[in-house]
Design a protein around this motif. Sequence first.
Motif, mmCIF file in Angstrom:
data_model
loop_
_atom_site.group_PDB
_atom_site.id
_atom_site.type_symbol
_atom_site.label_atom_id
_atom_site.label_comp_id
_atom_site.label_asym_id
_atom_site.label_seq_id
_atom_site.Cartn_x
_atom_site.Cartn_y
_atom_site.Cartn_z
ATOM 1 N N ASP A 2 44.937 50.893 33.742
ATOM 2 C CA ASP A 2 44.240 52.142 34.020
ATOM 3 C C ASP A 2 43.133 51.859 35.024
ATOM 4 O O ASP A 2 42.241 51.037 34.752
ATOM 5 C CB ASP A 2 43.657 52.702 32.718
ATOM 6 C CG ASP A 2 42.955 54.039 32.937
ATOM 7 O OD1 ASP A 2 43.186 54.667 33.991
ATOM 8 O OD2 ASP A 2 42.180 54.435 32.054
ATOM 9 N N PRO A 3 43.134 52.484 36.190
ATOM 10 C CA PRO A 3 42.116 52.180 37.193
ATOM 11 C C PRO A 3 40.720 52.604 36.769
ATOM 12 O O PRO A 3 39.734 52.095 37.290
ATOM 13 C CB PRO A 3 42.580 52.962 38.425
ATOM 14 C CG PRO A 3 43.528 53.980 37.934
ATOM 15 C CD PRO A 3 44.095 53.461 36.648
ATOM 16 N N ASN A 4 40.577 53.503 35.815
ATOM 17 C CA ASN A 4 39.260 53.958 35.378
ATOM 18 C C ASN A 4 38.701 53.129 34.216
ATOM 19 O O ASN A 4 37.551 53.321 33.826
ATOM 20 C CB ASN A 4 39.319 55.432 34.954
ATOM 21 C CG ASN A 4 39.714 56.326 36.122
ATOM 22 O OD1 ASN A 4 39.359 56.037 37.268
ATOM 23 N ND2 ASN A 4 40.449 57.383 35.845
ATOM 24 N N SER A 5 39.501 52.225 33.641
ATOM 25 C CA SER A 5 39.024 51.443 32.495
ATOM 26 C C SER A 5 38.050 50.357 32.960
ATOM 27 O O SER A 5 38.132 49.844 34.072
ATOM 28 C CB SER A 5 40.193 50.808 31.759
ATOM 29 O OG SER A 5 40.783 49.833 32.577
ATOM 30 N N LYS A 6 37.121 50.000 32.063
ATOM 31 C CA LYS A 6 36.121 48.970 32.370
ATOM 32 C C LYS A 6 36.684 47.602 31.972
ATOM 33 O O LYS A 6 37.518 47.504 31.072
ATOM 34 C CB LYS A 6 34.835 49.265 31.607
ATOM 35 C CG LYS A 6 34.176 50.539 32.087
ATOM 36 C CD LYS A 6 32.840 50.735 31.446
ATOM 37 C CE LYS A 6 32.233 52.019 31.994
ATOM 38 N NZ LYS A 6 30.918 52.251 31.492
ATOM 39 N N PRO A 7 36.217 46.531 32.622
ATOM 40 C CA PRO A 7 36.722 45.202 32.266
ATOM 41 C C PRO A 7 36.302 44.811 30.847
ATOM 42 O O PRO A 7 35.261 45.253 30.354
ATOM 43 C CB PRO A 7 36.084 44.283 33.306
ATOM 44 C CG PRO A 7 34.945 45.048 33.870
ATOM 45 C CD PRO A 7 35.268 46.485 33.716
ATOM 46 N N ILE A 8 37.106 43.998 30.224
ATOM 47 C CA ILE A 8 36.831 43.561 28.854
ATOM 48 C C ILE A 8 35.714 42.532 28.882
ATOM 49 O O ILE A 8 35.749 41.574 29.651
ATOM 50 C CB ILE A 8 38.100 42.939 28.222
ATOM 51 C CG1 ILE A 8 39.216 43.977 28.182
ATOM 52 C CG2 ILE A 8 37.805 42.406 26.834
ATOM 53 C CD1 ILE A 8 40.559 43.394 27.802
ATOM 54 N N ARG A 9 34.696 42.724 28.033
ATOM 55 C CA ARG A 9 33.571 41.792 27.922
ATOM 56 C C ARG A 9 33.807 40.913 26.688
ATOM 57 O O ARG A 9 33.921 41.424 25.576
ATOM 58 C CB ARG A 9 32.257 42.548 27.763
ATOM 59 C CG ARG A 9 31.937 43.449 28.904
ATOM 60 C CD ARG A 9 31.018 42.756 29.858
ATOM 61 N NE ARG A 9 30.685 43.670 30.943
ATOM 62 C CZ ARG A 9 30.443 43.278 32.148
ATOM 63 N NH1 ARG A 9 30.486 42.012 32.436
ATOM 64 N NH2 ARG A 9 30.155 44.127 33.095
#
Length: 193
Positions: A36-43
């Motif tokens: 998903d291009p709107n998802s944030k990277p996993i921290r």
Amino acid sequence: MKLIARLRPIHARAALREIIGPLQSRSFQPDFVPRDPNSKPIRYKYPAAYDPYGPRPPPSEKIVQLAERIAALPPEERRQISPALREILRHPDLKQISVEGMDLGAGGAGGGPAKAEEKKAEKTAFDVKLEKFDAAAKIKVIKEVRSFTSLGLKEAKDLVEKVPAILKQGVTKEEANEIIEKIKAAGGVAVME
């Protein structure tokens, strides 16, 4: 003829596609799910200190009591614990690693001037240096230089003429004193470094 020559490469590409399979792009794989291009990277949460063995259980009550008893001992008795344990458990003595000849930088091992004094006191290899010689005794000095070096006549003469010069390196203190006495008897002045 020209038509057959042009169709042959197209036929070869089709045969090659059958051998390789469909297009080998990742997006054409059956298990591919586009991100998903709107998802944030996993921290990810990283631990403050890495322990390869995982979390350890707390020490037993017996170990805590033993540590408290050791801490209560006077310093002289605490110094005796390590050699006694090493002997009982038959651990080998750890050899001290020599850092002689290693460049430890400006801070080094924290030795400072005391280390420099120790090195001078422990010096075992000395250099014999010819400082000057009497012009009348030049031939005698050359003969003496040849007697304790493996130099030929010309090399010994060149060495003596370019004083101050190091005659012999890495000799013991006794050997250096003998060489100095021989040079002095021949009419030269040599020093030990």
